[in-house]
Design an enzyme around this catalytic site. Structure first.
Site, PDB file in Angstrom:
ATOM      1  N   HIS A  97     -15.096 -35.440  22.864  1.00  0.00           N
ATOM      2  CA  HIS A  97     -14.673 -36.797  22.497  1.00  0.00           C
ATOM      3  C   HIS A  97     -15.210 -37.819  23.484  1.00  0.00           C
ATOM      4  CE1 HIS A  97     -11.360 -37.005  25.527  1.00  0.00           C
ATOM      5  NE2 HIS A  97     -11.138 -35.731  25.225  1.00  0.00           N
ATOM      6  N   ASP A 126     -13.868 -40.946  23.889  1.00  0.00           N
ATOM      7  CA  ASP A 126     -12.846 -41.860  24.394  1.00  0.00           C
ATOM      8  C   ASP A 126     -12.188 -41.308  25.648  1.00  0.00           C
ATOM      9  OD1 ASP A 126     -11.726 -39.913  22.434  1.00  0.00           O
ATOM     10  OD2 ASP A 126      -9.806 -40.815  23.001  1.00  0.00           O
ATOM     11  N   ASP A 151     -12.366 -35.293  31.781  1.00  0.00           N
ATOM     12  CA  ASP A 151     -11.811 -35.339  30.415  1.00  0.00           C
ATOM     13  C   ASP A 151     -12.416 -36.495  29.634  1.00  0.00           C
ATOM     14  OD1 ASP A 151     -10.248 -34.889  28.201  1.00  0.00           O
ATOM     15  OD2 ASP A 151      -8.424 -35.684  29.078  1.00  0.00           O
ATOM     16  N   GLU A 179      -9.586 -39.165  20.381  1.00  0.00           N
ATOM     17  CA  GLU A 179      -8.920 -37.880  20.605  1.00  0.00           C
ATOM     18  C   GLU A 179      -7.651 -38.069  21.416  1.00  0.00           C
ATOM     19  OE1 GLU A 179      -7.856 -34.185  22.759  1.00  0.00           O
ATOM     20  OE2 GLU A 179      -8.466 -36.121  23.589  1.00  0.00           O
ATOM     21  N   GLU A 180      -7.715 -39.002  22.372  1.00  0.00           N
ATOM     22  CA  GLU A 180      -6.579 -39.211  23.265  1.00  0.00           C
ATOM     23  C   GLU A 180      -5.375 -39.842  22.556  1.00  0.00           C
ATOM     24  OE1 GLU A 180      -6.358 -37.890  26.002  1.00  0.00           O
ATOM     25  OE2 GLU A 180      -8.295 -37.739  27.007  1.00  0.00           O
ATOM     26  N   GLU A 213     -13.387 -29.224  26.301  1.00  0.00           N
ATOM     27  CA  GLU A 213     -12.333 -29.741  27.181  1.00  0.00           C
ATOM     28  C   GLU A 213     -12.379 -29.007  28.521  1.00  0.00           C
ATOM     29  OE1 GLU A 213     -10.323 -32.208  26.816  1.00  0.00           O
ATOM     30  OE2 GLU A 213     -10.179 -32.621  24.657  1.00  0.00           O
TER      31      GLU A 213
END
Length: 374
Positions: A69, A71, A101, A133-134, A161
């Site tokens: 991701h 974001d 992350d 995603e967050e 991740e």
């Protein structure tokens, strides 16, 4: 560009969850197209955010997805030693929001692109970069919905991740919701003329507490910590002043479910308790904030064996955090978690990744490329 150069560029985009992401998407698109790689930009329904999908190698064959991701969480917390959106190096440590992350994984993937583009892949490697995603994996479902038109059914997906480059096979599913109650305002000296939304929320909150206690009694899955599904009320807000009857109150709740349980169903008792308040004149709103399923990949799979070989590490059964991997699995694609960095560094001031972790991830991806030439 090496992985550190690419990470410098990616961290420089403040691609905070829930905000427009055209800047980072266009940078990645331009970089990939510089190697002749076709790129699909997949706008989401929000209109100002997009997923990105690209294919290296033959598009008519089944291959592997590298998923991450774009974001990051906000970086407003105190304690940063430098600008969180300007990569800072101190020895082996590379500091910046999203380094672990999970822009570190994206940087390693993109750094491996020249090597992947230079070898005769007989199976493709797809890059799937998502947004939001967050916020509970809100972006990737739109990408997965279009996956059949983007590629042949993949053999598997690696979700990058931060895992210390150790393959991870399972995580819990999650569902979160916001309950909003609306009562009637008035002076606190005449409670008989108002409807106190905060008092009403006490019933809903008690249902959440009771459900959490019930879940602690099982069912159990000993591979998780804790070994049962969980539920918590995380945020409550309401009222304006002490002498005003509060006419509104909100409560945010989340449930995390062991494999085999739908996390959304764990919130049902809270919703029932809220809906019952309508009979007393309270207005009730239920808003789903996020939902994603658990991941459960068997140890005896081709994907597990492949990642064990590529990383030279035995898989770890479970982790406590959630990812997009469960959504890939629900879509029919075997998924495994494996990426550089440490989740313990994420969402904190002075988040960092080690340069050696980037190198290890890039090496793993290039080894995957060699595997796809066989």
């Amino acid at each position: 560009m090496n992985a550190t150069d690419i990470l410098t560029a990616l961290v420089g985009f403040p691609s905070i969850v829930g905000t427009p992401n055209a800047g980072i998407v266009e940078w990645v698109r331009s970089y990939l197209e510089g190697f002749g790689i076709p790129v699909h930009i997949l706008p989401g329904p929000e209109g100002d955010r997009a997923n990105l999908f690209a294919t290296i190698g033959p598009s008519d064959k089944a291959g592997y997805i590298l998923s991450g991701h774009m974001d990051v969480v906000p970086a407003q917390e105190a304690g940063w030693s430098s600008d969180p959106f300007a990569l800072r190096r101190n020895g082996e440590k590379l500091f910046g929001r999203g380094t672990s992350d999970m822009k570190g994984f994206l940087a390693a993937v993109l750094a491996a692109v020249p090597a992947l583009a230079a070898v005769p892949l007989t199976r493709p490697i797809h890059l799937a970069f998502s947004y939001d995603e967050e916020a509970g994996c809100r972006g990737v479902p739109h990408l997965l919905a279009r996956l059949p038109e983007l590629c042949v059914a993949p053999l598997g997906a690696v979700i990058g991740e931060p895992s210390g480059m150790r393959p991870i096979l399972a995580h819990k599913g999650k569902a979160a919701a916001r309950i909003t109650l609306r009562g009637r305002s008035g002076h606190s000296s005449r409670p008989d003329l108002g409807l106190n939304a905060v008092h009403a929320m006490a019933t809903v909150l008690q249902a959440a507490v009771s459900s959490a206690q019930d879940l602690a009694n099982g069912p159990f899955d000993p591979t998780f910590e804790p070994p049962y599904s969980s539920l918590q009320a995380g945020l409550i807000q309401g009222g304006q002043a002490l002498n005003i009857i509060p006419d509104h109150c909100t409560l945010d709740v989340e449930a995390r479910a062991i494999s085999g349980l739908d996390p959304a169903t764990l919130l049902a008792p809270i919703r029932i308790a809220a809906e019952r308040l309508r009979t007393s004149g309270i207005g009730v709103e239920w808003q789903e904030l996020s939902a994603y399923p658990a991941l459960s990949l068997a140890r005896q799979t081709v994907l597990t064996d492949l990642l064990t070989k590529l990383t030279a590490q035995e898989p770890l059964g479970t982790v406590s955090y959630g990812t997009e991997a469960g959504l890939y699995q629900t879509a029919g694609v075997d998924a495994i978690i494996c990426g550089p960095g440490d989740i313990g560094r994420a969402h904190k001031p002075d988040e960092y990744i080690l340069a050696g972790e980037l190198s290890a991830c890039q090496s793993m991806i290039e080894a995957l490329g060699k595997h796809c030439c066989a």
